[in-house]
Enzyme design. Structure first.
Site, short mmCIF file in Angstrom:
data_model
loop_
_atom_site.label_atom_id
_atom_site.label_comp_id
_atom_site.label_asym_id
_atom_site.label_seq_id
_atom_site.Cartn_x
_atom_site.Cartn_y
_atom_site.Cartn_z
CE1 TYR A 150 -3.94 2.20 0.54
CE2 TYR A 150 -2.64 3.21 2.28
CZ TYR A 150 -3.75 3.22 1.45
OH TYR A 150 -4.65 4.26 1.54
NE ARG A 191 -8.42 2.17 8.98
CZ ARG A 191 -8.10 2.90 7.91
NH1 ARG A 191 -8.51 2.54 6.72
NH2 ARG A 191 -7.39 3.99 8.05
CB VAL A 193 -14.12 5.45 13.39
CG1 VAL A 193 -15.52 6.03 13.45
CG2 VAL A 193 -13.09 6.53 13.73
N GLY A 212 -4.14 2.57 24.82
CA GLY A 212 -5.16 3.51 24.35
C GLY A 212 -4.71 4.96 24.37
P1 NAD Z 1 -12.83 1.95 -0.13
O1 NAD Z 1 -12.21 0.61 -0.01
O2 NAD Z 1 -14.18 2.14 0.44
O3 NAD Z 1 -12.85 2.44 -1.63
C1 NAD Z 1 -11.97 1.99 -2.62
C2 NAD Z 1 -12.79 1.61 -3.84
O4 NAD Z 1 -11.90 1.21 -4.89
C3 NAD Z 1 -13.73 0.42 -3.58
O5 NAD Z 1 -15.01 0.73 -4.05
C4 NAD Z 1 -13.08 -0.72 -4.36
O6 NAD Z 1 -14.01 -1.68 -4.78
C5 NAD Z 1 -12.42 0.03 -5.49
N1 NAD Z 1 -11.30 -0.69 -6.10
C6 NAD Z 1 -10.27 -1.33 -5.46
N2 NAD Z 1 -9.42 -1.84 -6.37
C7 NAD Z 1 -9.92 -1.52 -7.60
C8 NAD Z 1 -9.51 -1.79 -8.93
N3 NAD Z 1 -8.39 -2.48 -9.19
N4 NAD Z 1 -10.28 -1.34 -9.96
C9 NAD Z 1 -11.41 -0.63 -9.71
N5 NAD Z 1 -11.86 -0.36 -8.47
C10 NAD Z 1 -11.11 -0.80 -7.43
O7 NAD Z 1 -11.80 2.99 0.54
P2 NAD Z 1 -11.93 4.55 0.78
O8 NAD Z 1 -11.69 4.77 2.22
O9 NAD Z 1 -13.11 5.10 0.14
O10 NAD Z 1 -10.61 5.06 0.01
C11 NAD Z 1 -10.66 5.71 -1.23
C12 NAD Z 1 -9.26 6.19 -1.60
O11 NAD Z 1 -8.80 7.10 -0.61
C13 NAD Z 1 -8.24 5.06 -1.69
O12 NAD Z 1 -7.37 5.30 -2.77
C14 NAD Z 1 -7.50 5.18 -0.38
O13 NAD Z 1 -6.17 4.71 -0.49
C15 NAD Z 1 -7.56 6.66 -0.11
N6 NAD Z 1 -7.43 6.98 1.32
C16 NAD Z 1 -8.49 6.80 2.18
C17 NAD Z 1 -8.32 7.08 3.54
C18 NAD Z 1 -9.45 6.94 4.54
O14 NAD Z 1 -9.26 7.27 5.71
N7 NAD Z 1 -10.63 6.49 4.16
C19 NAD Z 1 -7.09 7.53 4.02
C20 NAD Z 1 -6.03 7.67 3.11
C21 NAD Z 1 -6.22 7.40 1.77
N1 UDP Z 2 -7.31 0.54 17.37
C1 UDP Z 2 -7.84 0.17 18.59
N2 UDP Z 2 -8.89 -0.70 18.58
C2 UDP Z 2 -9.46 -1.18 17.45
C3 UDP Z 2 -8.91 -0.78 16.20
C4 UDP Z 2 -7.82 0.08 16.21
O1 UDP Z 2 -7.38 0.60 19.65
O2 UDP Z 2 -10.42 -1.96 17.52
C5 UDP Z 2 -6.20 1.51 17.36
C6 UDP Z 2 -5.01 1.11 16.49
O3 UDP Z 2 -4.10 0.32 17.21
C7 UDP Z 2 -4.44 2.46 16.12
C8 UDP Z 2 -5.65 3.39 16.09
O4 UDP Z 2 -6.68 2.70 16.78
O5 UDP Z 2 -3.56 2.91 17.12
C9 UDP Z 2 -6.12 3.71 14.67
O6 UDP Z 2 -6.25 2.50 13.96
P1 UDP Z 2 -6.81 2.42 12.48
O7 UDP Z 2 -6.52 1.04 11.98
O8 UDP Z 2 -8.21 2.88 12.45
O9 UDP Z 2 -5.98 3.51 11.67
P2 UDP Z 2 -4.42 3.78 11.46
O10 UDP Z 2 -3.61 2.97 12.42
O11 UDP Z 2 -4.16 3.43 10.03
O12 UDP Z 2 -4.30 5.23 11.72
#
Ligand code: NAD
Ligand code: UDP
Ligand code: UDP
Length: 317
Positions: A150, A191, A193, A212
């Protein structure tokens, strides 16, 4: 070059996902013709089913790792699984999605002259030695670990975006997204949340990893989508990368407390071991987004959590 009618033709890859579905909604309400492209790996039709009746919305089942020939004015490239459980399921495909997906969308943008936006991530900073992270920080990333598919995939995608800009004068926009939450998050992607809310709604123990005391900053989805649109519409030549996230910092214990206050119920805290490489803190430095886009988050954690709880309540019923 716009088509003969004045609607902007906009492609959203990953449009059936969490962020993508909110973005499709927003673009439709702004008057765009939207193509939502998705292979439904982590996204679902349920996220966009309410848009299917809109004549300006088109759903395309397609994998971004394969070429795509359509005529577009704007491309938002969001396709990529985002949570560790999902992206580690098939790590080779994750890298292909980031890298081949970026090449295809950049090739498409090059041919059509479209402006192209990349959803990058705070993970490009890896396990940072600088806190909070400004865009100028190059990061500390393990190239061969389980998260590398990733992190390195997204880093390589950024490289491709900036090389297409330098080599082919593409109009690129790169945003580094920090933790975002809201309705349509996956209920079981691990995740924090979604975990805490689902656990609280089911009356199960809230799983705190470590003590925590580690902290994160959570941005509500509506704020993030506003940032995406501002970035896409920003002055030509401003490519970023630009951090987007909410600088408000909370410990996981504070988050658990807020969730329990909203949900009520009888859940107790259960302490588990901290996963390896779990960052102690992550907080965006959003000075650049403020300066260039006049953007900053406006939704308080408590308000965003209430919306998210309402979504999960309905989903679990
Ligand atoms: P998500 O998994 O809900 O959305 C990703 C979407 O991409 C899904 O609908 C999935 O089916 C589609 N997808 C995956 N591989 C594919 C492929 N090869 N071809 C076509 N579609 C494909 O995740 P999200 O949270 O909505 O994330 C969206 C974007 O934002 C991603 O690129 C992710 O890396 C980036 N991002 C999200 C967060 C976050 O906190 N949600 C944080 C950092 C970056
Ligand atoms: N975490 C937690 N309980 C859970 C899931 C995650 O305490 O059930 C913690 C995890 O160890 C991290 C933080 O929450 O310190 C955020 O985790 P998440 O996977 O949501 O995001 P990221 O680590 O990518 O920021
Ligand atoms: N591509 C695409 N749609 C297009 C144009 C290109 O999917 O409308 C893909 C195609 O697979 C190509 C890649 O984008 O290999 C990169 O395109 P570019 O023109 O940069 O390079 P090429 O490989 O064609 O020399």
């Amino acid at each position: 070059m716009k088509n003969y009618n004045s609607r902007t033709r906009t492609l959203v890859t990953g449009g059936a996902g969490f962020l993508g579905s909110h973005l499709c909604e927003r673009l439709l309400s702004d008057g765009h013709d939207v193509i939502c492209l998705d292979n439904f790996f982590t996204g679902t039709k349920d996220n966009i089913v309410h848009l299917l009746g809109n004549p300006h919305f088109e759903l395309m089942r397609h994998d971004v790792t394969f070429p795509l020939y359509v005529e577009m004015d704007e491309i938002y490239n969001l396709a990529c699984p985002a949570s560790p459980i999902h992206y580690q399921h098939d790590p080779v495909q994750t890298t292909k999605t980031s890298v081949h997906g970026a090449i295809n969308m950049l090739g498409l943008a090059k041919r059509t002259g479209a402006r192209v936006f990349q959803a990058s991530t705070s993970e490009v900073y890896g396990d940072p030695e600088v806190h909070p992270q400004p865009e100028s920080y190059w990061g500390k990333v393990n190239p061969i670990g389980p998260r590398s598919c990733y992190d390195e995939g997204k880093r390589c995608a950024e490289t491709l975006f900036f090389d297409y800009q330098r080599q082919h004068s593409l109009d690129i926009k790169v945003v580094r997204i920090f933790n975002t939450y809201g309705p349509r998050m996956h209920p079981n992607d691990g995740r924090v949340v979604s975990n805490f809310i689902v656990q609280a709604l089911k009356g199960e123990d809230i799983t705190i990893y470590g003590d925590g005391q580690q902290s994160r900053s959570f941005c509500y989805v509506d704020d993030m989508i506003e940032g995406f649109v501002r970035m896409m519409n920003s002055e030509a030549g401003f490519a970023g990368p630009v951090n987007m996230g909410n600088p408000g910092e909370f410990t996981m214990l504070e988050l658990a407390e807020q969730v329990l206050k909203i949900v009520g119920g009888k859940s107790k805290l259960a302490y588990h071991t901290l996963p390896t490489d779990d960052p102690k803190q992550r907080q965006p430095d959003i000075a650049l987004a403020k300066e260039k886009l006049d953007w900053e988050p406006t939704v308080a954690l408590e308000d965003g959590l209430k919306e998210t709880v309402a979504y999960f309540k309905e989903l679990l019923d």
